[in-house]
Design an enzyme around this catalytic site. Structure first.
Site, PDB file in Angstrom:
ATOM      1  N   VAL A  85       0.838  -1.204   0.000  1.00 58.95           N
ATOM      2  CA  VAL A  85       0.000   0.000   0.000  1.00 58.95           C
ATOM      3  C   VAL A  85       0.875   1.256   0.000  1.00 58.95           C
ATOM      4  CG1 VAL A  85      -1.761   1.304   1.263  1.00 58.95           C
ATOM      5  CG2 VAL A  85      -1.911  -1.189   1.135  1.00 58.95           C
ATOM      6  N   CYS A  86       1.901   1.259   0.828  1.00 60.67           N
ATOM      7  CA  CYS A  86       2.801   2.410   0.916  1.00 60.67           C
ATOM      8  C   CYS A  86       3.478   2.681  -0.428  1.00 60.67           C
ATOM      9  CB  CYS A  86       3.874   2.169   1.970  1.00 60.67           C
ATOM     10  SG  CYS A  86       3.236   1.859   3.625  1.00 60.67           S
ATOM     11  N   THR A  87       3.823   1.628  -1.138  1.00 62.43           N
ATOM     12  CA  THR A  87       4.472   1.791  -2.442  1.00 62.43           C
ATOM     13  C   THR A  87       3.572   2.551  -3.405  1.00 62.43           C
ATOM     14  OG1 THR A  87       5.761  -0.231  -2.127  1.00 62.43           O
ATOM     15  CG2 THR A  87       5.489   0.542  -4.392  1.00 62.43           C
ATOM     16  N   LEU A 109       3.277   6.438  -2.151  1.00 61.18           N
ATOM     17  CA  LEU A 109       4.417   7.297  -2.443  1.00 61.18           C
ATOM     18  C   LEU A 109       4.594   7.492  -3.943  1.00 61.18           C
ATOM     19  CD1 LEU A 109       4.935   6.593   0.610  1.00 61.18           C
ATOM     20  CD2 LEU A 109       7.333   7.060   0.098  1.00 61.18           C
TER      21      LEU A 109
END
Length: 218
Positions: free
Chosen positions: A44-46, A49
């Site tokens: 999810v973070c990928t 960002l």
């Protein structure tokens, strides 16, 4: 007591992928978005960002600096940025804070107190998905907290920036779903009808408390 809207954003000094950041000095004269993500090399973070990086030109148009944070090391960040660029077809240029000691996360109350699985290998809590919008005077104007399992919509954060900046410039508020100056705005309650007629020629009175106007010179 936690941070609230209208508080001065706490200053800090921390290492980042673009060198040491002294927050207030780094953002001097600009708006800033400080956002945390739970951990590097996570799906999810990928995507988050990647989207922030793709909006680089939009942030720049609005005099906004963005800065990420997680409880990982600089070495970890650098390796992960390569993955973000590859998988999201982008080029991450904004700094990411390396907050392995959790000093900034604690200062901004970003650590997860709900999800028992959102911890590192040592069992220490990681951050939730926090967003802080800070204006040029270092005043906190927005706080959003998402759980670790839900990715954020940074186009919505961009919309809020537009609303805040227009509201600071003109005596207006923005309604639900407002998309930009092509949509009607709401005349601020502090503005009398007489003043509104001068500020917003042709404004509409729907109810005494609900008045709309077009902004064509934002």
């Amino acid at each position: 007591m936690g941070l609230r809207l209208g508080d001065i954003a706490p200053d800090f000094t921390a290492p980042s992928t673009k060198g040491e950041v002294k927050f207030h000095a780094w953002k001097e004269g600009s708006w800033a978005i400080l956002f945390s993500h739970p951990e590097d090399f996570t799906p999810v973070c990928t995507t988050e960002l990647g989207r922030v990086a793709k909006l680089a030109d939009e942030w720049k148009k609005r005099n906004v600096k963005v800065i990420g944070l997680s409880c990982n090391t600089l070495e970890s960040h650098e390796g992960w940025i390569a993955d973000i660029n590859e998988t999201q077809s982008t080029n991450v240029q904004f700094p990411i804070l390396a907050d392995a000691d959790r000093k900034v996360a604690t200062l901004y109350d970003m650590l997860d107190h709900q999800d028992a699985t959102n911890v590192d290998k040592k069992g220490m809590p990681l951050t939730v998905r926090s967003v802080f919008i800070v204006d040029p005077k270092n005043v906190i104007r927005l706080i959003i907290t998402y759980p670790a399992s839900t990715g954020r919509n940074f186009d919505e954060v961009l919309r809020v920036i537009d609303s805040l900046q227009l509201g600071d410039k003109r005596k207006i508020a923005t309604p639900e779903g407002w998309r930009g100056v092509q949509d009607d705005v709401i005349v601020h309650n502090s503005v009398s009808n007489e003043e509104a007629a001068k500020l917003f020629p042709g404004f509409k009175i729907i109810k005494p408390y609900l008045r709309t106007a077009k902004i064509t010179d934002a």
